[in-house]
Scaffold this motif. Structure first.
Motif, PDB file in Angstrom:
ATOM      1  N   VAL A  78      -9.294  -0.997  -6.892  1.00 31.01           N
ATOM      2  CA  VAL A  78      -8.147  -0.599  -6.081  1.00 31.01           C
ATOM      3  C   VAL A  78      -8.163  -1.301  -4.724  1.00 31.01           C
ATOM      4  O   VAL A  78      -7.117  -1.738  -4.227  1.00 31.01           O
ATOM      5  CB  VAL A  78      -8.128   0.932  -5.907  1.00 31.01           C
ATOM      6  CG1 VAL A  78      -7.079   1.346  -4.885  1.00 31.01           C
ATOM      7  CG2 VAL A  78      -7.871   1.611  -7.238  1.00 31.01           C
ATOM      8  N   SER A  79      -9.326  -1.434  -4.129  1.00 29.79           N
ATOM      9  CA  SER A  79      -9.425  -2.044  -2.798  1.00 29.79           C
ATOM     10  C   SER A  79      -8.931  -3.486  -2.796  1.00 29.79           C
ATOM     11  O   SER A  79      -8.264  -3.927  -1.850  1.00 29.79           O
ATOM     12  CB  SER A  79     -10.875  -1.997  -2.295  1.00 29.79           C
ATOM     13  OG  SER A  79     -11.284  -0.661  -2.113  1.00 29.79           O
ATOM     14  N   ARG A  81      -6.658  -4.849  -4.702  1.00 30.26           N
ATOM     15  CA  ARG A  81      -5.199  -4.861  -4.771  1.00 30.26           C
ATOM     16  C   ARG A  81      -4.571  -4.360  -3.473  1.00 30.26           C
ATOM     17  O   ARG A  81      -3.521  -4.876  -3.030  1.00 30.26           O
ATOM     18  CB  ARG A  81      -4.723  -4.034  -5.970  1.00 30.26           C
ATOM     19  CG  ARG A  81      -4.855  -4.763  -7.306  1.00 30.26           C
ATOM     20  CD  ARG A  81      -4.506  -3.868  -8.468  1.00 30.26           C
ATOM     21  NE  ARG A  81      -5.576  -2.926  -8.757  1.00 30.26           N
ATOM     22  CZ  ARG A  81      -5.441  -1.850  -9.541  1.00 30.26           C
ATOM     23  NH1 ARG A  81      -4.272  -1.590 -10.099  1.00 30.26           N
ATOM     24  NH2 ARG A  81      -6.464  -1.051  -9.771  1.00 30.26           N
ATOM     25  N   LEU A  82      -5.201  -3.372  -2.850  1.00 29.04           N
ATOM     26  CA  LEU A  82      -4.681  -2.888  -1.567  1.00 29.04           C
ATOM     27  C   LEU A  82      -4.682  -3.994  -0.519  1.00 29.04           C
ATOM     28  O   LEU A  82      -3.714  -4.160   0.234  1.00 29.04           O
ATOM     29  CB  LEU A  82      -5.512  -1.703  -1.071  1.00 29.04           C
ATOM     30  CG  LEU A  82      -5.264  -0.341  -1.711  1.00 29.04           C
ATOM     31  CD1 LEU A  82      -6.244   0.689  -1.160  1.00 29.04           C
ATOM     32  CD2 LEU A  82      -3.825   0.111  -1.489  1.00 29.04           C
ATOM     33  N   GLU A  83      -5.762  -4.755  -0.473  1.00 27.60           N
ATOM     34  CA  GLU A  83      -5.861  -5.839   0.498  1.00 27.60           C
ATOM     35  C   GLU A  83      -4.811  -6.911   0.216  1.00 27.60           C
ATOM     36  O   GLU A  83      -4.204  -7.453   1.150  1.00 27.60           O
ATOM     37  CB  GLU A  83      -7.264  -6.447   0.463  1.00 27.60           C
ATOM     38  CG  GLU A  83      -7.463  -7.619   1.430  1.00 27.60           C
ATOM     39  CD  GLU A  83      -7.122  -7.268   2.867  1.00 27.60           C
ATOM     40  OE1 GLU A  83      -6.588  -8.148   3.579  1.00 27.60           O
ATOM     41  OE2 GLU A  83      -7.363  -6.120   3.280  1.00 27.60           O
ATOM     42  N   VAL A 101      -1.418   3.719   4.241  1.00 31.56           N
ATOM     43  CA  VAL A 101      -2.171   3.749   2.984  1.00 31.56           C
ATOM     44  C   VAL A 101      -2.802   5.127   2.810  1.00 31.56           C
ATOM     45  O   VAL A 101      -3.441   5.660   3.732  1.00 31.56           O
ATOM     46  CB  VAL A 101      -3.270   2.666   2.965  1.00 31.56           C
ATOM     47  CG1 VAL A 101      -4.067   2.744   1.652  1.00 31.56           C
ATOM     48  CG2 VAL A 101      -2.662   1.276   3.139  1.00 31.56           C
ATOM     49  N   GLU A 103      -5.277   7.336   0.006  1.00 32.15           N
ATOM     50  CA  GLU A 103      -6.171   7.151  -1.137  1.00 32.15           C
ATOM     51  C   GLU A 103      -6.644   8.502  -1.653  1.00 32.15           C
ATOM     52  O   GLU A 103      -6.812   9.456  -0.872  1.00 32.15           O
ATOM     53  CB  GLU A 103      -7.374   6.287  -0.751  1.00 32.15           C
ATOM     54  CG  GLU A 103      -7.001   4.899  -0.251  1.00 32.15           C
ATOM     55  CD  GLU A 103      -8.223   4.094   0.165  1.00 32.15           C
ATOM     56  OE1 GLU A 103      -9.355   4.640   0.089  1.00 32.15           O
ATOM     57  OE2 GLU A 103      -8.060   2.929   0.576  1.00 32.15           O
ATOM     58  N   ALA A 116      -4.176   5.161  -5.163  1.00 37.17           N
ATOM     59  CA  ALA A 116      -3.755   4.822  -3.801  1.00 37.17           C
ATOM     60  C   ALA A 116      -2.249   4.585  -3.774  1.00 37.17           C
ATOM     61  O   ALA A 116      -1.626   4.285  -4.799  1.00 37.17           O
ATOM     62  CB  ALA A 116      -4.488   3.585  -3.293  1.00 37.17           C
ATOM     63  N   GLU A 117      -1.681   4.751  -2.580  1.00 36.61           N
ATOM     64  CA  GLU A 117      -0.259   4.487  -2.367  1.00 36.61           C
ATOM     65  C   GLU A 117      -0.085   3.789  -1.022  1.00 36.61           C
ATOM     66  O   GLU A 117      -0.669   4.211  -0.016  1.00 36.61           O
ATOM     67  CB  GLU A 117       0.551   5.784  -2.376  1.00 36.61           C
ATOM     68  CG  GLU A 117       2.037   5.559  -2.146  1.00 36.61           C
ATOM     69  CD  GLU A 117       2.835   6.852  -2.113  1.00 36.61           C
ATOM     70  OE1 GLU A 117       4.016   6.837  -2.487  1.00 36.61           O
ATOM     71  OE2 GLU A 117       2.264   7.885  -1.701  1.00 36.61           O
ATOM     72  N   VAL A 118       0.682   2.712  -1.023  1.00 36.57           N
ATOM     73  CA  VAL A 118       1.008   1.989   0.202  1.00 36.57           C
ATOM     74  C   VAL A 118       2.483   2.216   0.490  1.00 36.57           C
ATOM     75  O   VAL A 118       3.342   1.870  -0.325  1.00 36.57           O
ATOM     76  CB  VAL A 118       0.724   0.483   0.063  1.00 36.57           C
ATOM     77  CG1 VAL A 118       0.975  -0.217   1.399  1.00 36.57           C
ATOM     78  CG2 VAL A 118      -0.699   0.235  -0.411  1.00 36.57           C
TER      79      VAL A 118
END
Length: 250
Positions: A78-79, A81-83, A101, A103, A116-118
């Motif tokens: 997940v990290s 893709r978040l980055e 963000v 989590e 997670a949601e952005v």
């Protein structure tokens, strides 16, 4: 939902034609043109205006998740893709403060689940489309992108309210000038300006309202979030006297 039809435009004017008391007028000083103002003569006019404002913000949510047997693997998936999501948005001019963000990490039976949601706020809808298209192209089904939620900031609504009031005052003054010209009079200064009625419909302030159906196109979503405002103004203007037609052509 269909917007209510605006009321038919109507203008009201009342010209006080009561004769002024007889006055002994002194000759006008040199350098002054036109007859002196007649006391007690007024024109009463009401006018209106209607304006609209497209939404100035859009909120897009990007959701992603991973379930792995190892906790570190779930977090790492997940990290990364978040980055990538944050980097793509920053490259296209989205400020850091417009990205939020959240989590959630949990254990499900013998596996670890990371979700997670952005939430990204856009003021430029072209940039929004570019970012969303890029994420779909590069990440595909690894992310879920919500349809954009369009809305107005409080500042945008306040601007619309001021603009429609100013427009109504301008329309009212023009109508007063038309009335005076009809009677061969010259419009003077305003003695009273009062906003009698305001209406607002369509659009919505920044709040988590139910989104539009998924079948709507982007432009249809923007249109459904467009805000409308109307204002009706009553004004009283003084009448300066006969219109000096000679000066109009000098």
């Amino acid at each position: 939902m269909a917007l209510p039809a605006p009321p038919p435009a109507r203008a009201f004017a009342e010209l006080d034609t009561a004769p002024a008391p007889a006055l002994a007028l002194a000759p006008a000083p040199l350098g002054r043109s036109g007859p002196p103002a007649l006391p007690g003569r007024e024109v009463h006019v009401s006018g209106s205006a209607e304006l609209s404002a497209r939404p100035d913000r859009a909120r897009v949510s990007v959701r992603l998740g991973s379930r792995k047997e190892a906790a570190g693997a779930a977090r790492s998936s997940v990290s990364r893709r978040l980055e990538y999501i944050a980097h793509s948005a920053r490259q296209r001019g989205v400020p850091e403060e417009n990205m939020t963000v959240t989590e959630d990490f949990s254990k499900v039976e013998n596996t670890y689940q990371m979700e997670a949601e952005v939430c990204i706020i856009f003021s430029d809808f072209g940039k929004m489309q570019n970012v969303c298209n890029l994420l779909i192209e590069k990440l595909g089904t690894a992310v879920t992108i919500s349809p954009p939620h369009f809305y107005h900031t409080p500042e945008a609504i306040d601007t619309l309210r001021r603009q429609v009031c100013v427009a109504a005052v301008g329309n009212t003054r023009r109508k007063a000038q038309e009335v005076c010209r009809l009677f061969g009079q010259s419009l003077g200064k305003p003695l009273l300006i009062k906003e009698e009625e305001t209406k607002e419909w369509g659009g919505h302030i920044d709040s988590y309202l139910p989104r539009s159906p998924d079948s709507l196109t982007l432009q249809e979503r923007i249109q459904s979030a467009t805000a409308y405002a109307s204002s009706r103004v009553f004004a009283v203007f003084e009448i300066k006297g006969k219109e000096n037609r000679r000066n109009k052509f000098l």
